[in-house]
Write a protein that holds these residues in place. Structure first.
Motif, PDB file in Angstrom:
ATOM      1  N   CYS A 132      43.848   5.490 -31.874  1.00  0.00           N
ATOM      2  CA  CYS A 132      44.618   3.875 -31.996  1.00  0.00           C
ATOM      3  C   CYS A 132      46.142   4.227 -32.447  1.00  0.00           C
ATOM      4  O   CYS A 132      46.236   5.156 -33.092  1.00  0.00           O
ATOM      5  CB  CYS A 132      43.928   2.965 -32.900  1.00  0.00           C
ATOM      6  SG  CYS A 132      43.941   3.455 -34.659  1.00  0.00           S
ATOM      7  N   ASP A 210      44.968  -4.438 -30.173  1.00  0.00           N
ATOM      8  CA  ASP A 210      43.540  -4.498 -30.606  1.00  0.00           C
ATOM      9  C   ASP A 210      43.515  -5.742 -31.683  1.00  0.00           C
ATOM     10  O   ASP A 210      42.365  -6.536 -31.349  1.00  0.00           O
ATOM     11  CB  ASP A 210      43.063  -3.278 -31.085  1.00  0.00           C
ATOM     12  CG  ASP A 210      41.619  -3.335 -31.618  1.00  0.00           C
ATOM     13  OD1 ASP A 210      40.827  -3.686 -30.565  1.00  0.00           O
ATOM     14  OD2 ASP A 210      41.272  -2.983 -32.533  1.00  0.00           O
ATOM     15  N   ARG A 211      44.235  -5.846 -32.579  1.00  0.00           N
ATOM     16  CA  ARG A 211      44.261  -6.799 -33.631  1.00  0.00           C
ATOM     17  C   ARG A 211      45.590  -6.748 -34.350  1.00  0.00           C
ATOM     18  O   ARG A 211      46.094  -5.619 -34.581  1.00  0.00           O
ATOM     19  CB  ARG A 211      43.080  -6.727 -34.352  1.00  0.00           C
ATOM     20  CG  ARG A 211      42.706  -5.428 -35.278  1.00  0.00           C
ATOM     21  CD  ARG A 211      41.571  -5.863 -36.171  1.00  0.00           C
ATOM     22  NE  ARG A 211      41.341  -4.853 -37.276  1.00  0.00           N
ATOM     23  CZ  ARG A 211      40.909  -3.509 -36.819  1.00  0.00           C
ATOM     24  NH1 ARG A 211      40.560  -3.117 -35.742  1.00  0.00           N
ATOM     25  NH2 ARG A 211      40.549  -2.894 -38.008  1.00  0.00           N
ATOM     26  N   ARG A 221      47.474  -3.051 -34.820  1.00  0.00           N
ATOM     27  CA  ARG A 221      46.529  -1.958 -34.350  1.00  0.00           C
ATOM     28  C   ARG A 221      46.388  -1.867 -32.804  1.00  0.00           C
ATOM     29  O   ARG A 221      46.228  -2.923 -32.098  1.00  0.00           O
ATOM     30  CB  ARG A 221      45.306  -1.819 -34.966  1.00  0.00           C
ATOM     31  CG  ARG A 221      44.179  -0.672 -34.453  1.00  0.00           C
ATOM     32  CD  ARG A 221      42.678  -1.001 -35.182  1.00  0.00           C
ATOM     33  NE  ARG A 221      42.089   0.024 -35.173  1.00  0.00           N
ATOM     34  CZ  ARG A 221      41.292   0.550 -34.192  1.00  0.00           C
ATOM     35  NH1 ARG A 221      41.149  -0.260 -33.158  1.00  0.00           N
ATOM     36  NH2 ARG A 221      40.549   1.646 -34.167  1.00  0.00           N
ATOM     37  N   VAL A 223      45.697  -0.309 -28.929  1.00  0.00           N
ATOM     38  CA  VAL A 223      44.857   0.875 -28.053  1.00  0.00           C
ATOM     39  C   VAL A 223      45.357   0.929 -26.677  1.00  0.00           C
ATOM     40  O   VAL A 223      45.786  -0.086 -26.039  1.00  0.00           O
ATOM     41  CB  VAL A 223      43.225   0.456 -28.214  1.00  0.00           C
ATOM     42  CG1 VAL A 223      42.813   0.494 -29.842  1.00  0.00           C
ATOM     43  CG2 VAL A 223      43.014  -0.907 -27.685  1.00  0.00           C
ATOM     44  N   GLY A 228      40.057   0.768 -23.750  1.00  0.00           N
ATOM     45  CA  GLY A 228      40.270   0.033 -25.225  1.00  0.00           C
ATOM     46  C   GLY A 228      39.886   1.060 -26.197  1.00  0.00           C
ATOM     47  O   GLY A 228      39.418   0.876 -27.156  1.00  0.00           O
TER      48      GLY A 228
END
Length: 228
Positions: A132, A210-211, A221, A223, A228
């Motif tokens: 990541c 990702d979040r 974060r 990816v 993913g």
């Protein structure tokens, strides 16, 4: 010195206007804990724009293996315990990959959009499968709530004095750091990015969110889009 960037105060000044002695004095905040909570324990980290190692040293203490990259040899001289590489981020190609690529210090807001694209391509290029990218964004009101100042518990004052448009969606930001025994200033160019513009920039590089790791969405974060 990069065009539009300058710095004043005691000691060496890097091409983007950062004062080495100033950054050696700045305390590390909650960032290492945010990073540690978002990635596997003991992960290999490529830290892009490490500076003097404020976060590098904190991550090493938490058991991560860190490769620290910066374009300033004077900054890297202050880093202890990590492999160091002196090179511009946007041109980096080590031919190896890492569990985590870290792009902090608001570098994703580089005034030159091509530099930003190069930095994000560097992130993707060095990312191991399943890895990541952790990115630090500016706060929502970074360019609008000026002038402002913050008195740090460590005993110094940070002032963002102005953020003036210079064209093409870029602002020239002027900051001042006042210590009891010294004052430093830094002028740099930054491109404000809304959440949508930020996510679009990630998408250009083949990344997706990702979040968001913090409530204010300053830590992200990301990816790769595929898989993913």
């Amino acid at each position: 010195m990069r065009e539009g960037y300058e710095g004043t105060g005691p000691g060496a000044i890097t091409p983007d206007g950062c004062a080495v002695e100033l950054y050696s004095r700045l305390p590390v905040g909650a960032e290492p804990d945010i990073i540690a909570a978002a990635v596997p324990a003991g992960a290999g980290v490529l830290e892009l724009g490490s500076g003097v190692g404020r976060m590098t040293h904190a991550l090493l203490e938490r058991g991560f293996e860190v490769t620290a990259v910066d374009e300033s040899a004077e900054m890297l001289e202050r880093v202890r315990g990590a492999r160091t590489i002196c090179r511009p981020i946007e041109k980096l190609d080590l031919g190896e990959t890492f569990d985590v690529v870290l792009l902090a210090s608001f570098l994703v807001h580089a005034g030159d959009a091509e530099v930003r694209r190069g930095m994000l391509r560097t992130c993707v290029r060095h990312l191991a499968e399943g890895g990541c990218v952790l990115i630090q964004r500016e706060g929502e009101d970074y360019h609008t709530h000026v002038p402002r100042e913050r008195v740090d518990p460590a005993g110094f004052t940070v002032r963002i004095l102005s953020a003036e448009p210079v064209g093409d969606g870029v602002n020239s930001v002027h900051a001042e750091y006042v210590f009891p025994d010294a004052v430093w200033t830094q002028t740099f160019r930054a491109r404000p990015l809304t959440r949508e513009q930020f996510e679009e920039a990630l998408g250009e590089a083949g990344l997706r969110v990702d979040r968001y790791l913090t409530e204010d969405r300053t830590w992200v974060r990301a990816v790769p889009v595929a898989g993913g």
